[in-house]
Design a protein around this motif. Structure first.
Motif, PDB file in Angstrom:
ATOM      1  N   GLU A 261     -22.675  54.781  14.306  1.00 28.89           N
ATOM      2  CA  GLU A 261     -21.928  54.160  15.408  1.00 28.89           C
ATOM      3  C   GLU A 261     -21.001  53.061  14.888  1.00 28.89           C
ATOM      4  N   VAL A 262     -21.518  52.247  13.970  1.00 30.55           N
ATOM      5  CA  VAL A 262     -20.706  51.172  13.391  1.00 30.55           C
ATOM      6  C   VAL A 262     -19.537  51.766  12.616  1.00 30.55           C
ATOM      7  N   PHE A 263     -19.812  52.788  11.822  1.00 34.70           N
ATOM      8  CA  PHE A 263     -18.750  53.434  11.052  1.00 34.70           C
ATOM      9  C   PHE A 263     -17.678  53.996  11.981  1.00 34.70           C
ATOM     10  N   LYS A 264     -18.108  54.657  13.061  1.00 32.93           N
ATOM     11  CA  LYS A 264     -17.154  55.223  14.018  1.00 32.93           C
ATOM     12  C   LYS A 264     -16.339  54.112  14.681  1.00 32.93           C
TER      13      LYS A 264
ATOM     14  N   THR B 118     -14.704  41.815  12.444  1.00 28.95           N
ATOM     15  CA  THR B 118     -15.778  40.919  12.006  1.00 28.95           C
ATOM     16  C   THR B 118     -17.109  41.520  12.450  1.00 28.95           C
ATOM     17  N   VAL B 119     -18.200  40.990  11.943  1.00 25.38           N
ATOM     18  CA  VAL B 119     -19.528  41.456  12.362  1.00 25.38           C
ATOM     19  C   VAL B 119     -19.724  41.208  13.855  1.00 25.38           C
ATOM     20  N   ASP B 120     -19.256  40.068  14.354  1.00 27.93           N
ATOM     21  CA  ASP B 120     -19.383  39.784  15.789  1.00 27.93           C
ATOM     22  C   ASP B 120     -18.644  40.829  16.625  1.00 27.93           C
TER      23      ASP B 120
ATOM     24  N   ASP C 127     -20.347  43.586  19.247  1.00 31.99           N
ATOM     25  CA  ASP C 127     -19.893  43.781  20.627  1.00 31.99           C
ATOM     26  C   ASP C 127     -19.582  45.251  20.910  1.00 31.99           C
ATOM     27  N   ARG C 128     -18.936  45.906  19.970  1.00 28.21           N
ATOM     28  CA  ARG C 128     -18.535  47.309  20.181  1.00 28.21           C
ATOM     29  C   ARG C 128     -19.722  48.262  20.215  1.00 28.21           C
TER      30      ARG C 128
ATOM     31  N   SER D  49     -27.306  40.240  14.181  1.00 32.29           N
ATOM     32  CA  SER D  49     -28.137  40.500  13.002  1.00 32.29           C
ATOM     33  C   SER D  49     -28.376  41.995  12.804  1.00 32.29           C
ATOM     34  N   THR D  50     -28.526  42.735  13.893  1.00 32.50           N
ATOM     35  CA  THR D  50     -28.727  44.179  13.807  1.00 32.50           C
ATOM     36  C   THR D  50     -27.457  44.856  13.299  1.00 32.50           C
TER      37      THR D  50
END
Length: 132
Positions: free
Chosen positions: A31-34, A44-46, A50-51, A57-58
């Motif tokens: 999901e993060v990669f997509k 950013t990580v924040d 959100d997305r 942290s997760t």
């Protein structure tokens, strides 16, 4: 998750399944990669959190797994008044594909070696008779 190669081959696998199969990435990692590939600019990580609707942290742990696998890159952005923050973007898809092809070739060579060892070990050996 399939436990054997034949189970992997019998699954209806999508290209994103390669991330799981070859690198052990999790659903959140995909999901993060997509999210990063759909973004018009590095995040950013924040923003990533959100997305994907997760705690920072997760999301950060998923980002770290993707960095380790080489699927994303990290860039430092400096503030004019001092300090900095990091943004993340996907690695070039061709580079990822080449890396997966290399990994597959290495795996194939290793499996060929193990099959050869299996043949040498068990070829021509007569199993002992079964006692009744």
């Amino acid at each position: 998750m399939p436990e054997s190669m034949s189970e992997y081959l019998s699954r209806d696998m999508q290209c994103e399944g390669l991330l799981e199969c070859m690198h052990g990435l999790k659903t959140l990692d995909k999901e993060v990669f997509k999210s990063l590939t759909n973004a018009e600019e590095p995040l950013t990580v924040d923003e990533i959190a959100d997305r994907v609707d997760r705690e920072r942290s997760t999301a950060y742990r998923a980002v770290q797994r993707l960095l380790s696998a080489g699927f994303i890159t990290k860039e430092q952005v400096n503030y004019e008044q001092g300090g900095y923050y990091h943004v993340y973007k996907p690695t070039d898809p061709d580079a990822i594909a080449e890396d997966m092809q290399r990994l597959l070739n290495d795996w194939y060579a290793k499996m060929g070696q193990l099959i050869s060892e299996f043949r040498t070990k068990y070829d021509g050996e007569t199993p002992p008779p079964i006692e009744r």
